[in-house]
Design a protein around this motif. Sequence first.
Motif, PDB file in Angstrom:
ATOM      1  N   ALA A 157       0.826  -1.219   0.000  1.00  0.00           N
ATOM      2  CA  ALA A 157       0.000   0.000   0.000  1.00  0.00           C
ATOM      3  C   ALA A 157       0.859   1.267   0.000  1.00  0.00           C
ATOM      4  N   GLU A 158       2.060   1.170   0.522  1.00  0.00           N
ATOM      5  CA  GLU A 158       2.978   2.310   0.557  1.00  0.00           C
ATOM      6  C   GLU A 158       3.838   2.394  -0.710  1.00  0.00           C
ATOM      7  N   GLY A 159       3.668   1.431  -1.633  1.00  0.00           N
ATOM      8  CA  GLY A 159       4.461   1.424  -2.856  1.00  0.00           C
ATOM      9  C   GLY A 159       5.894   0.985  -2.620  1.00  0.00           C
ATOM     10  N   LEU A 160       6.083   0.156  -1.591  1.00  0.00           N
ATOM     11  CA  LEU A 160       7.419  -0.307  -1.217  1.00  0.00           C
ATOM     12  C   LEU A 160       7.572  -1.793  -1.490  1.00  0.00           C
ATOM     13  N   GLU A 161       8.788  -2.276  -1.380  1.00  0.00           N
ATOM     14  CA  GLU A 161       9.092  -3.699  -1.542  1.00  0.00           C
ATOM     15  C   GLU A 161       9.505  -4.265  -0.193  1.00  0.00           C
ATOM     16  N   LEU A 162       8.946  -5.420   0.166  1.00  0.00           N
ATOM     17  CA  LEU A 162       9.391  -6.137   1.360  1.00  0.00           C
ATOM     18  C   LEU A 162      10.605  -6.955   0.964  1.00  0.00           C
ATOM     19  N   VAL A 163      11.744  -6.638   1.558  1.00  0.00           N
ATOM     20  CA  VAL A 163      12.987  -7.330   1.234  1.00  0.00           C
ATOM     21  C   VAL A 163      13.165  -8.556   2.119  1.00  0.00           C
ATOM     22  N   ASP A 164      12.918  -8.392   3.417  1.00  0.00           N
ATOM     23  CA  ASP A 164      13.157  -9.501   4.339  1.00  0.00           C
ATOM     24  C   ASP A 164      12.477  -9.235   5.665  1.00  0.00           C
ATOM     25  N   VAL A 165      12.187 -10.324   6.378  1.00  0.00           N
ATOM     26  CA  VAL A 165      11.696 -10.279   7.758  1.00  0.00           C
ATOM     27  C   VAL A 165      12.625 -11.170   8.558  1.00  0.00           C
ATOM     28  N   GLU A 166      13.108 -10.658   9.668  1.00  0.00           N
ATOM     29  CA  GLU A 166      14.043 -11.400  10.521  1.00  0.00           C
ATOM     30  C   GLU A 166      13.545 -11.341  11.961  1.00  0.00           C
ATOM     31  N   TYR A 167      13.516 -12.480  12.617  1.00  0.00           N
ATOM     32  CA  TYR A 167      13.147 -12.550  14.032  1.00  0.00           C
ATOM     33  C   TYR A 167      14.291 -13.262  14.731  1.00  0.00           C
ATOM     34  N   ALA A 168      15.030 -12.524  15.560  1.00  0.00           N
ATOM     35  CA  ALA A 168      16.255 -13.086  16.126  1.00  0.00           C
ATOM     36  C   ALA A 168      16.449 -12.657  17.572  1.00  0.00           C
ATOM     37  N   LYS A 169      17.075 -13.533  18.334  1.00  0.00           N
ATOM     38  CA  LYS A 169      17.432 -13.223  19.713  1.00  0.00           C
ATOM     39  C   LYS A 169      18.897 -12.798  19.741  1.00  0.00           C
ATOM     40  N   GLU A 170      19.130 -11.660  20.362  1.00  0.00           N
ATOM     41  CA  GLU A 170      20.494 -11.163  20.518  1.00  0.00           C
ATOM     42  C   GLU A 170      20.678 -10.836  21.987  1.00  0.00           C
ATOM     43  N   GLY A 171      21.511 -11.606  22.641  1.00  0.00           N
ATOM     44  CA  GLY A 171      21.664 -11.462  24.091  1.00  0.00           C
ATOM     45  C   GLY A 171      20.350 -11.853  24.755  1.00  0.00           C
ATOM     46  N   ALA A 172      19.853 -11.004  25.607  1.00  0.00           N
ATOM     47  CA  ALA A 172      18.599 -11.290  26.310  1.00  0.00           C
ATOM     48  C   ALA A 172      17.375 -10.784  25.554  1.00  0.00           C
ATOM     49  N   ASN A 173      17.578 -10.080  24.436  1.00  0.00           N
ATOM     50  CA  ASN A 173      16.471  -9.427  23.739  1.00  0.00           C
ATOM     51  C   ASN A 173      16.127 -10.081  22.410  1.00  0.00           C
ATOM     52  N   TRP A 174      14.835 -10.013  22.068  1.00  0.00           N
ATOM     53  CA  TRP A 174      14.344 -10.456  20.769  1.00  0.00           C
ATOM     54  C   TRP A 174      14.133  -9.242  19.884  1.00  0.00           C
ATOM     55  N   PHE A 175      14.452  -9.393  18.590  1.00  0.00           N
ATOM     56  CA  PHE A 175      14.285  -8.321  17.620  1.00  0.00           C
ATOM     57  C   PHE A 175      13.472  -8.823  16.434  1.00  0.00           C
ATOM     58  N   LEU A 176      12.477  -8.037  16.041  1.00  0.00           N
ATOM     59  CA  LEU A 176      11.721  -8.289  14.827  1.00  0.00           C
ATOM     60  C   LEU A 176      12.132  -7.193  13.857  1.00  0.00           C
ATOM     61  N   ARG A 177      12.842  -7.602  12.807  1.00  0.00           N
ATOM     62  CA  ARG A 177      13.373  -6.628  11.851  1.00  0.00           C
ATOM     63  C   ARG A 177      12.660  -6.783  10.508  1.00  0.00           C
ATOM     64  N   ILE A 178      12.198  -5.659  10.005  1.00  0.00           N
ATOM     65  CA  ILE A 178      11.530  -5.606   8.718  1.00  0.00           C
ATOM     66  C   ILE A 178      12.403  -4.753   7.805  1.00  0.00           C
ATOM     67  N   PHE A 179      12.801  -5.303   6.668  1.00  0.00           N
ATOM     68  CA  PHE A 179      13.639  -4.579   5.725  1.00  0.00           C
ATOM     69  C   PHE A 179      12.807  -4.243   4.493  1.00  0.00           C
ATOM     70  N   ILE A 180      12.746  -2.957   4.162  1.00  0.00           N
ATOM     71  CA  ILE A 180      11.945  -2.474   3.039  1.00  0.00           C
ATOM     72  C   ILE A 180      12.819  -1.672   2.096  1.00  0.00           C
ATOM     73  N   ASP A 181      12.347  -1.543   0.851  1.00  0.00           N
ATOM     74  CA  ASP A 181      13.121  -0.781  -0.122  1.00  0.00           C
ATOM     75  C   ASP A 181      12.187  -0.240  -1.191  1.00  0.00           C
ATOM     76  N   LYS A 182      12.712   0.662  -1.997  1.00  0.00           N
ATOM     77  CA  LYS A 182      12.048   1.194  -3.190  1.00  0.00           C
ATOM     78  C   LYS A 182      13.139   1.775  -4.072  1.00  0.00           C
ATOM     79  N   PRO A 183      12.828   1.965  -5.355  1.00  0.00           N
ATOM     80  CA  PRO A 183      13.831   2.591  -6.221  1.00  0.00           C
ATOM     81  C   PRO A 183      14.253   3.937  -5.632  1.00  0.00           C
ATOM     82  N   GLY A 184      15.532   4.140  -5.536  1.00  0.00           N
ATOM     83  CA  GLY A 184      16.052   5.364  -4.948  1.00  0.00           C
ATOM     84  C   GLY A 184      16.244   5.276  -3.445  1.00  0.00           C
ATOM     85  N   GLY A 185      15.777   4.181  -2.842  1.00  0.00           N
ATOM     86  CA  GLY A 185      15.961   3.956  -1.412  1.00  0.00           C
ATOM     87  C   GLY A 185      14.819   4.485  -0.562  1.00  0.00           C
TER      88      GLY A 185
END
Length: 157
Positions: A20-48
């Motif tokens: 809906a935002e005219g973007l591309e979903l590049v990747d979704v990452e769910y990872a534990k680093e130390g004691a914390n969990w991170f949900l990372r969403i990577f997005i892109d579009k032409p020109g960044g």
Amino acid sequence: MSKSRVVEIVEQLVTPIVAAEGLELVDVEYAKEGANWFLRIFIDKPGGVDIEDCGRVSEALSGKLDEVDPIPTSYFLEVSSPGAERPLKKPSDFVRAIGKQVHITTYEPVDGKKEFNGELVSYDGEWLVVAELQKTVRKQCHIPLNKIAGARLSVTF
């Protein structure tokens, strides 16, 4: 819930938001680093993407995640650009990377190696051809897609 299941659910939730935002979903990452969990969403579009793009996706996704509640533990949500060394996962990623520098790792040796750095010459859905400079000779390496452990763009200086 398994990490892969969380990623699958989040991909389903974020895909329409990103589209809906005219973007591309590049990747979704769910990872534990130390004691914390991170949900990372990577997005892109032409020109960044910019901070406003990331903010809109983060806000919309945060609401959906609160509604659906697919993650049983607390976590940090991060929405960002994949960066200059973006991962290559989808067929369209490989097609777009033809002619660019890539870094490829494999699960098992291919031609005696598990790591390749060079120009992506071609991709046909089953094989990658990477041209590496070995000493002063440009050698083409044929890598089966099913043996690839990781692939990303590579920045050379």
